[in-house]
Write a protein that holds these residues in place. Sequence first.
Motif, PDB file in Angstrom:
ATOM      1  N   VAL A 167       0.864  -1.182   0.000  1.00  0.00           N
ATOM      2  CA  VAL A 167       0.000   0.000   0.000  1.00  0.00           C
ATOM      3  C   VAL A 167       0.899   1.230   0.000  1.00  0.00           C
ATOM      4  CG1 VAL A 167      -1.780   1.293   1.234  1.00  0.00           C
ATOM      5  CG2 VAL A 167      -1.821  -1.208   1.251  1.00  0.00           C
ATOM      6  N   GLN A 168       0.599   2.164  -0.880  1.00  0.00           N
ATOM      7  CA  GLN A 168       1.432   3.362  -0.962  1.00  0.00           C
ATOM      8  C   GLN A 168       0.638   4.565  -1.442  1.00  0.00           C
ATOM      9  OE1 GLN A 168       3.772   0.972  -3.835  1.00  0.00           O
ATOM     10  NE2 GLN A 168       4.001   2.916  -4.954  1.00  0.00           N
ATOM     11  N   LYS A 169       1.201   5.728  -1.206  1.00  0.00           N
ATOM     12  CA  LYS A 169       0.596   6.972  -1.668  1.00  0.00           C
ATOM     13  C   LYS A 169       0.892   7.144  -3.151  1.00  0.00           C
ATOM     14  CE  LYS A 169       0.718  11.995  -0.995  1.00  0.00           C
ATOM     15  NZ  LYS A 169      -0.744  12.142  -1.076  1.00  0.00           N
ATOM     16  N   ALA A 170      -0.122   7.542  -3.910  1.00  0.00           N
ATOM     17  CA  ALA A 170       0.055   7.754  -5.342  1.00  0.00           C
ATOM     18  C   ALA A 170       0.811   9.055  -5.593  1.00  0.00           C
ATOM     19  CB  ALA A 170      -1.303   7.799  -6.040  1.00  0.00           C
ATOM     20  N   THR A 171       1.853   8.972  -6.397  1.00  0.00           N
ATOM     21  CA  THR A 171       2.566  10.159  -6.842  1.00  0.00           C
ATOM     22  C   THR A 171       1.986  10.611  -8.177  1.00  0.00           C
ATOM     23  OG1 THR A 171       4.197   8.914  -8.112  1.00  0.00           O
ATOM     24  CG2 THR A 171       4.656   9.258  -5.755  1.00  0.00           C
ATOM     25  N   ARG A 172       2.470  11.733  -8.690  1.00  0.00           N
ATOM     26  CA  ARG A 172       2.007  12.193  -9.998  1.00  0.00           C
ATOM     27  C   ARG A 172       2.292  11.159 -11.082  1.00  0.00           C
ATOM     28  NH1 ARG A 172       2.793  18.681 -10.882  1.00  0.00           N
ATOM     29  NH2 ARG A 172       1.675  19.360  -9.007  1.00  0.00           N
ATOM     30  N   ARG A 173       3.376  10.449 -10.923  1.00  0.00           N
ATOM     31  CA  ARG A 173       3.715   9.420 -11.906  1.00  0.00           C
ATOM     32  C   ARG A 173       2.772   8.236 -11.819  1.00  0.00           C
ATOM     33  NH1 ARG A 173      10.010   8.081 -11.611  1.00  0.00           N
ATOM     34  NH2 ARG A 173       9.325   6.725 -13.317  1.00  0.00           N
ATOM     35  N   ASP A 174       2.214   7.990 -10.634  1.00  0.00           N
ATOM     36  CA  ASP A 174       1.332   6.834 -10.428  1.00  0.00           C
ATOM     37  C   ASP A 174      -0.108   7.099 -10.844  1.00  0.00           C
ATOM     38  OD1 ASP A 174       3.464   5.475  -9.183  1.00  0.00           O
ATOM     39  OD2 ASP A 174       2.917   6.295  -7.218  1.00  0.00           O
ATOM     40  N   ILE A 175      -0.531   8.359 -10.777  1.00  0.00           N
ATOM     41  CA  ILE A 175      -1.967   8.650 -10.810  1.00  0.00           C
ATOM     42  C   ILE A 175      -2.624   8.206 -12.112  1.00  0.00           C
ATOM     43  CG2 ILE A 175      -1.954  11.008 -11.742  1.00  0.00           C
ATOM     44  CD1 ILE A 175      -3.924   9.718  -8.666  1.00  0.00           C
TER      45      ILE A 175
END
Length: 289
Positions: A167-175
Amino acid sequence: MRIREMTAADAVAVGQVARAALTLDTREAPLLVARLLRPPRERRWTALVTDDLTGVLLASMAQAAPRGHIDLLAVTPEARGRGRGRALVEAAEEWMRGRGATEARFAGNPPCYAWPGVDVRYTPAACLAERLGYEWYGTAWNMTADLTGDLSVEIDLARLDRVGVAVQKATRRDIGAVAAFVETHWGDDWAWETEQASGCHYASRDGEIIGFAAWGTRPAWFGPTGVAEAARGLGVGQVLLRRCLAEQRDSGLTEAQISWVGPLRFYSRAVGARAERVFWLYRRKLGHS
């Protein structure tokens, strides 16, 4: 009284009207107006104001149906009782007819909306809707989560790690990848909300996204969230929910609204949320003017 389209020069005044009128949403009222003024690119919408800038109405058209929505109506307290609300609604209905609408609703138009419907505590708005011939057709509700309690997830994260879930926080690259997952499982509306969110967290297994949760698409509110059907039962949803709520707490909030709730029991058990804010949904047929 003249009703006209809002201009860029009216933006500050309109925010002040919203702050004065929306007494249950004072803190976020200007932010809410700003959000509605930046809807999805393909949306047809309008912002109408009274010429004296004591009233504002934002309206939009549904994408897949000949239906118009009154997204926000605000009249300053000192200007009420003089027909401004009625005049704004009638002008909005005329705008809707001109774009082929056969029905108007006081109800949220996802993915960019203010509320699911009319908060029952905004009694003047409900009275105006009924006086203009709108009929009640449904009820929606929010739940309130207290952010001052325990939102820890360390034990759950360790348990998920043992079964291969991260589980992780979405970065701009992930979104973009998260939004693509959301669109596949829940459609375009939720995907747009996810892309617009202030914060987003997601879960993955073997490099494949299996769940997500977002907050702040509608200022200060939690949602949307979902877990792929094949991954349900692992406790992923609760962890994602708690991660987002903790982030909302870190932003300065002491409580969060979980919007347009379906599963009451899940949120009650996961974070002790309580059903609290209730909305009435209204509609009426639009004849020829």
